[in-house]
Scaffold this motif. Structure first.
Motif, PDB file in Angstrom:
ATOM      1  N   SER A 157      36.516  34.356 -11.115  1.00  0.00           N
ATOM      2  CA  SER A 157      36.364  32.864 -11.347  1.00  0.00           C
ATOM      3  C   SER A 157      36.165  32.468 -12.665  1.00  0.00           C
ATOM      4  O   SER A 157      36.539  31.446 -13.080  1.00  0.00           O
ATOM      5  N   VAL A 158      35.821  32.889 -13.694  1.00  0.00           N
ATOM      6  CA  VAL A 158      36.660  32.583 -14.796  1.00  0.00           C
ATOM      7  C   VAL A 158      37.483  32.563 -15.422  1.00  0.00           C
ATOM      8  O   VAL A 158      38.092  32.369 -16.083  1.00  0.00           O
ATOM      9  N   ALA A 159      38.374  33.791 -14.866  1.00  0.00           N
ATOM     10  CA  ALA A 159      39.780  33.141 -14.886  1.00  0.00           C
ATOM     11  C   ALA A 159      40.534  32.230 -14.364  1.00  0.00           C
ATOM     12  O   ALA A 159      41.295  31.525 -15.536  1.00  0.00           O
ATOM     13  N   THR A 160      40.368  31.884 -13.301  1.00  0.00           N
ATOM     14  CA  THR A 160      40.179  30.476 -13.125  1.00  0.00           C
ATOM     15  C   THR A 160      40.211  28.929 -13.296  1.00  0.00           C
ATOM     16  O   THR A 160      40.706  28.527 -13.965  1.00  0.00           O
ATOM     17  N   LEU A 161      38.910  29.409 -13.850  1.00  0.00           N
ATOM     18  CA  LEU A 161      38.359  28.127 -14.339  1.00  0.00           C
ATOM     19  C   LEU A 161      38.952  27.630 -16.195  1.00  0.00           C
ATOM     20  O   LEU A 161      39.428  26.834 -16.941  1.00  0.00           O
ATOM     21  N   PHE A 162      39.052  29.508 -17.231  1.00  0.00           N
ATOM     22  CA  PHE A 162      39.984  29.270 -18.283  1.00  0.00           C
ATOM     23  C   PHE A 162      41.160  28.572 -18.274  1.00  0.00           C
ATOM     24  O   PHE A 162      41.762  27.739 -19.098  1.00  0.00           O
ATOM     25  N   ASN A 163      41.961  28.541 -17.076  1.00  0.00           N
ATOM     26  CA  ASN A 163      43.099  28.342 -16.259  1.00  0.00           C
ATOM     27  C   ASN A 163      42.916  26.367 -15.965  1.00  0.00           C
ATOM     28  O   ASN A 163      44.273  26.030 -16.859  1.00  0.00           O
ATOM     29  N   TRP A 164      42.660  25.978 -16.007  1.00  0.00           N
ATOM     30  CA  TRP A 164      42.285  24.438 -15.494  1.00  0.00           C
ATOM     31  C   TRP A 164      41.184  24.039 -17.113  1.00  0.00           C
ATOM     32  O   TRP A 164      41.704  22.711 -17.271  1.00  0.00           O
ATOM     33  N   LEU A 165      40.356  24.963 -17.773  1.00  0.00           N
ATOM     34  CA  LEU A 165      40.511  23.770 -18.241  1.00  0.00           C
ATOM     35  C   LEU A 165      41.179  23.626 -19.549  1.00  0.00           C
ATOM     36  O   LEU A 165      41.602  22.953 -19.996  1.00  0.00           O
ATOM     37  N   THR A 166      42.126  24.946 -19.805  1.00  0.00           N
ATOM     38  CA  THR A 166      43.398  24.572 -20.574  1.00  0.00           C
ATOM     39  C   THR A 166      44.911  23.179 -19.963  1.00  0.00           C
ATOM     40  O   THR A 166      44.680  23.033 -20.893  1.00  0.00           O
ATOM     41  N   ALA A 167      44.421  23.455 -18.727  1.00  0.00           N
ATOM     42  CA  ALA A 167      45.402  22.339 -18.004  1.00  0.00           C
ATOM     43  C   ALA A 167      44.576  21.253 -18.741  1.00  0.00           C
ATOM     44  O   ALA A 167      46.062  20.574 -19.201  1.00  0.00           O
ATOM     45  N   TRP A 168      43.737  21.030 -18.729  1.00  0.00           N
ATOM     46  CA  TRP A 168      43.044  19.757 -19.127  1.00  0.00           C
ATOM     47  C   TRP A 168      43.290  19.529 -20.647  1.00  0.00           C
ATOM     48  O   TRP A 168      43.502  17.912 -20.480  1.00  0.00           O
ATOM     49  N   LEU A 169      42.804  20.245 -21.076  1.00  0.00           N
ATOM     50  CA  LEU A 169      43.576  20.111 -22.437  1.00  0.00           C
ATOM     51  C   LEU A 169      44.574  19.909 -23.654  1.00  0.00           C
ATOM     52  O   LEU A 169      44.808  18.658 -23.546  1.00  0.00           O
ATOM     53  N   ILE A 170      46.044  20.531 -22.804  1.00  0.00           N
ATOM     54  CA  ILE A 170      47.016  19.958 -22.347  1.00  0.00           C
ATOM     55  C   ILE A 170      47.301  18.840 -21.935  1.00  0.00           C
ATOM     56  O   ILE A 170      48.306  17.957 -22.976  1.00  0.00           O
ATOM     57  N   THR A 171      46.932  18.479 -20.915  1.00  0.00           N
ATOM     58  CA  THR A 171      47.252  16.606 -20.703  1.00  0.00           C
ATOM     59  C   THR A 171      46.368  16.053 -21.447  1.00  0.00           C
ATOM     60  O   THR A 171      47.485  15.027 -21.174  1.00  0.00           O
ATOM     61  N   MET A 172      45.099  15.795 -21.444  1.00  0.00           N
ATOM     62  CA  MET A 172      44.335  15.176 -22.181  1.00  0.00           C
ATOM     63  C   MET A 172      45.039  15.408 -24.195  1.00  0.00           C
ATOM     64  O   MET A 172      45.491  13.729 -24.232  1.00  0.00           O
ATOM     65  N   THR A 173      45.740  15.951 -24.290  1.00  0.00           N
ATOM     66  CA  THR A 173      46.394  15.543 -25.953  1.00  0.00           C
ATOM     67  C   THR A 173      48.005  16.212 -25.951  1.00  0.00           C
ATOM     68  O   THR A 173      47.769  15.582 -27.088  1.00  0.00           O
TER      69      THR A 173
END
Length: 490
Positions: A427-443
């Motif tokens: 869960s933690v690894a998958t959460l970090f994956n999606w958090l990074t995806a969101w940061l890349i998409t937003m920036t």
């Protein structure tokens, strides 16, 4: 069938089945398994490729995942016009799937732990179906946002559960290839959204998005539960029956049964892992590898690059950017398919090094092209040449990404996590994956408006770090059982 079968030389070729220390005749054993597994055993009893069938069924989940990610690209103009949205409102719509996926990632480990891999996939399918219906009937942004969040939640659960299920059912000599089917299905889903978006209205495309999950739910009734999850939960009879169906009724599973039993012997179905336990190397090291690979997968800027591909195609002189985007999606599917074939031949670690090295070189080409474009005038021959070089760099980057960094991190994450922390760590690894995806998409937009060359330089540095990370810390898992991999961290 007789209780004793002999071959032409007169030797006893009856296979033994380990079951609480007793020998069972094949006929009674098959009958017992048929009773335990019901429809799944009925479908798979004569299927020599039962594991492949199971993988193809659960692969409908990642197709849904890819379709969700690809939906916003071909529908942007029509949705904005039909619902009178601003660009910022549509951007929020696109990014909300990542937000929902983060929530789904947090819940995914516990769902998969307590109701099983099949059960969590069924749960994940329901919000996906409701989300697509909400989008198809939307008359304002509220229904769009609600639908996108629900889809994201389902995708977050699917993105963790499917690779774990595939890793737990696959034989060690097929696990890399079958695990790569997860990412292959994602790319197929993206390509389907791109292609269908060229021909159908956005509301009809949303209705079509329901299909993968509506097929997945009944399909799950015809595949067995993960034998390793059953063993961890103490359901030993069901565990052996599930494993026998997956390996074939004529296969002696006694060695694999003993390995799995030994692996789960030290854990209990109610064992609670405290965060202080993660200080032990057997836990923090695989967790660090899993998080690192999944974060670096997104930090390469893949979402930002694909988002910017239309502009790059236009700069290269390609008039039909939508068709070109479909071509890029097709290239991604083909390259990921090659990885599915190579994963159990070349090995995970080698593919990761080759992939990240290719990405670094490709992104460097793109960044240099953009820096040089700013020097030349628009009517210059060299200006057009830089546009073509940037296009070559983007296509090469997508190919290199698909050959390793795209599919392999999910495979390794599902292989290396110890069974008693798999729900928490996954869960933690998958959460970090999606958090990074969101940061890349937003920036991505902000960075590209600041400096196109600078943006791709940043992605180049992160891809170069991926090469170092893999070379120093990622182990080779090819040809090893999950139990062997997890014992190695001790």
């Amino acid at each position: 069938m007789s209780f004793r079968e002999e071959n032409e030389e007169g030797r006893d070729i009856r296979k033994p089945f380990l079951h609480t220390g007793s020998w069972y005749r094949m006929g009674s054993r098959q009958s017992s398994m048929m009773d335990k597994l019901g429809s799944s055993a009925q479908v798979l009893r004569d299927n020599s490729v039962s594991v492949v069938f199971c993988v193809l069924v659960v692969a409908l989940g990642p197709i849904q995942y890819g379709f969700t990610g690809g939906y916003s690209s071909p529908t942007e103009a029509d949705i904005i016009n039909d619902l009178a949205l601003s660009i910022s409102e549509f951007s929020i719509f696109g990014s909300l799937s990542n937000v929902g996926a983060m929530v789904g990632a947090i819940a995914s480990g516990q769902l998969a732990e307590y109701i099983g891999r099949k059960g969590s996939l069924m749960i994940a399918s329901i919000p996906n179906i409701i989300g697509w219906l909400a989008i198809s009937f939307a008359h304002d942004s509220s229904f769009l946002y609600m639908g996108r969040l629900l889809e994201g939640f389902g995708v977050g659960v699917i993105s963790y559960t499917v690779p774990v299920y595939i890793a737990e059912i696959a034989p060690q000599n097929m696990r890399g290839g079958l695990g790569s089917v997860n990412q292959l299905s994602v790319t197929i889903g993206i390509l389907l959204a791109y292609l269908l978006g060229l021909f159908v209205h956005w509301r009809i495309l949303a209705v079509l998005g329901i299909l993968p999950c509506t097929i997945l739910i009944p399909g799950l009734f015809f595949v067995p539960e993960s034998p390793r999850w059953l063993a961890k939960m103490g359901m030993m009879d069901d565990f052996e029956a599930s494993l026998q169906v997956l390996r074939g009724f004529d296969t002696d599973i006694s060695i694999e049964v003993n390995e799995i039993k030994r692996s789960v012997a030290s854990t209990s179905r109610r064992t609670t892992i405290r965060f202080s336990d993660l200080k032990r190397r057997r836990y923090w090291f695989p967790l660090m590898i899993g998080i690192g690979l999944l974060v670096l997968q997104q930090a390469s800027g893949i979402n930002g690059v694909l988002f910017y591909s239309t502009t790059i195609f236009e700069a290269a002189g390609i008039s039909s950017s939508n068709v070109a985007t479909c071509g890029l999606g097709a290239i991604q599917v083909i390259a990921t398919g090659v990885t599915t074939w190579l994963a159990d031949k070349a090995g995970r670690r080698l593919l990761l090094i080759i992939s990240s090295s290719g990405m670094t070189a490709s992104l460097l080409l793109v960044s240099v092209s953009f820096y040089l474009k700013d020097i030349f005038s628009e009517d210059s021959h060299l200006y057009s040449l830089m546009g073509i070089l940037s296009l070559v760099g983007i296509v090469t980057f997508v190919i290199a990404f698909s050959l390793g960094i795209g599919p392999i991190p999910w495979v390794i994450m599902s292989e290396i996590m110890p069974v008693n922390i798999k729900s928490l760590a996954g869960s933690v690894a998958t959460l970090f994956n999606w958090l990074t995806a969101w940061l890349i998409t937003m920036t991505a937009n902000l960075l590209l408006n600041w400096s196109s060359g600078g943006t791709f330089t940043l992605y180049t540095v992160l891809s170069a770090f991926t090469v170092v990370f893999v070379a120093l810390w990622v182990p080779e898992t090819k040809g090893r059982t999950l139990e062997e991999i997890q014992w190695s961290f001790r």
